[in-house]
Design a protein around this motif. Structure first.
Motif, PDB file in Angstrom:
ATOM      1  N   ILE A 127       0.854  -1.191   0.000  1.00  0.00           N
ATOM      2  CA  ILE A 127       0.000   0.000   0.000  1.00  0.00           C
ATOM      3  C   ILE A 127       0.885   1.234   0.000  1.00  0.00           C
ATOM      4  N   CYS A 128       0.488   2.233  -0.777  1.00  0.00           N
ATOM      5  CA  CYS A 128       1.210   3.504  -0.792  1.00  0.00           C
ATOM      6  C   CYS A 128       0.206   4.644  -0.669  1.00  0.00           C
ATOM      7  N   ALA A 129       0.447   5.534   0.286  1.00  0.00           N
ATOM      8  CA  ALA A 129      -0.331   6.768   0.399  1.00  0.00           C
ATOM      9  C   ALA A 129       0.583   7.914  -0.006  1.00  0.00           C
ATOM     10  N   LEU A 130       0.126   8.724  -0.938  1.00  0.00           N
ATOM     11  CA  LEU A 130       0.898   9.891  -1.377  1.00  0.00           C
ATOM     12  C   LEU A 130       0.182  11.164  -0.954  1.00  0.00           C
ATOM     13  N   LYS A 145      -2.763   0.477  -4.268  1.00  0.00           N
ATOM     14  CA  LYS A 145      -2.532  -0.858  -3.687  1.00  0.00           C
ATOM     15  C   LYS A 145      -2.192  -1.838  -4.797  1.00  0.00           C
ATOM     16  N   ILE A 146      -1.387  -2.823  -4.460  1.00  0.00           N
ATOM     17  CA  ILE A 146      -1.183  -3.959  -5.367  1.00  0.00           C
ATOM     18  C   ILE A 146      -1.237  -5.242  -4.547  1.00  0.00           C
ATOM     19  N   GLU A 147      -2.089  -6.161  -4.983  1.00  0.00           N
ATOM     20  CA  GLU A 147      -2.270  -7.434  -4.283  1.00  0.00           C
ATOM     21  C   GLU A 147      -1.234  -8.441  -4.766  1.00  0.00           C
ATOM     22  N   GLY A 148      -0.909  -9.390  -3.893  1.00  0.00           N
ATOM     23  CA  GLY A 148       0.044 -10.415  -4.282  1.00  0.00           C
ATOM     24  C   GLY A 148       0.230 -11.452  -3.198  1.00  0.00           C
ATOM     25  N   TYR A 190       3.057   3.742  -8.240  1.00  0.00           N
ATOM     26  CA  TYR A 190       2.591   4.217  -9.543  1.00  0.00           C
ATOM     27  C   TYR A 190       1.071   4.391  -9.537  1.00  0.00           C
ATOM     28  N   LYS A 191       0.371   3.432  -8.937  1.00  0.00           N
ATOM     29  CA  LYS A 191      -1.093   3.503  -8.885  1.00  0.00           C
ATOM     30  C   LYS A 191      -1.559   4.722  -8.096  1.00  0.00           C
ATOM     31  N   ALA A 192      -0.851   5.020  -7.008  1.00  0.00           N
ATOM     32  CA  ALA A 192      -1.193   6.211  -6.212  1.00  0.00           C
ATOM     33  C   ALA A 192      -0.879   7.478  -6.999  1.00  0.00           C
TER      34      ALA A 192
END
Length: 200
Positions: A127-130, A145-148, A190-192
């Motif tokens: 998880i990344c919060a920007l 977020k990226i699941e894995g 990148y998604k954030a």
């Protein structure tokens, strides 16, 4: 209201891996600075969420440098460990931020929870919060977020942090084995960033 014209951005981190990744995401028209250029130490991250911690960093570095700041707070959540290490991901590496130590702690915690965990798919996510601070009256936030899954061994020397033990869904390689340019196009940061780049 006209868009505030900015030429300089400070990346609110003293983590070289994060700085490199965020620098590569920011449009090339900006001059990029880091806290170390101003001899600024990272603040105490005492927030209760990734979002709160990213705001603490963005606000401090923006006010100290009088620049727009983009700061990230990110970490790894492992379902079997009740979403730990979570916001304490960096702290698992001890005072020196040693991620080899942090990864050993993860494996030890998984061993305690489930002896045969290495034969299972252990779900996890990055998880990344920007936060962008100083561009508008209010801070701008986004979360990616990226699941894995957790790899049963460390694999790969690319990337940083927990990258060598995280396999994104649908892939076979860990982030630590991936070409950084390919990783940057799918990861949580990148998604954030994709959600807030319109502001830059």
């Amino acid at each position: 209201m006209p868009k505030k014209k900015i030429e300089k951005i400070v990346i609110g981190s003293n983590n070289k891996g994060k700085i490199k990744e965020i620098r590569d995401l920011i449009p090339k028209k900006y001059r990029i600075f880091t806290p170390s250029q101003f001899k600024l130490k990272s603040p105490v991250e005492n927030g209760k969420s990734f979002k709160e911690n990213s705001l603490i960093k963005a606000k401090k570095f923006s006010l100290k440098t009088n620049m727009v700041c983009i700061a990230d707070d990110s970490g790894l959540e492992i379902d079997l460990l009740n979403k730990k290490p979570g916001i304490y991901s960096a702290r698992w590496g001890g005072p020196k931020g040693d991620f080899n130590l942090a990864i050993k702690k993860v494996f030890k915690a998984l061993d305690k929870k489930k002896k045969n965990w290495k034969e299972k798919k252990i779900s996890a996510r990055f998880i990344c919060a920007l936060t962008i601070f100083g561009l508008k009256k209010k801070p701008i936030f986004s979360v990616g977020k990226i699941e894995g899954y957790i790899s049963n061994e460390q694999r790969g020397l690319k990337g940083f942090g927990y990258d060598p033990i995280f396999i994104p869904k649908g892939k076979r390689k860990t982030f630590g084995e991936m070409d950084p340019k390919k990783k940057y196009k799918i990861d949580h940061r990148y998604k954030a960033f994709k959600k807030i780049r319109k502001f830059l």
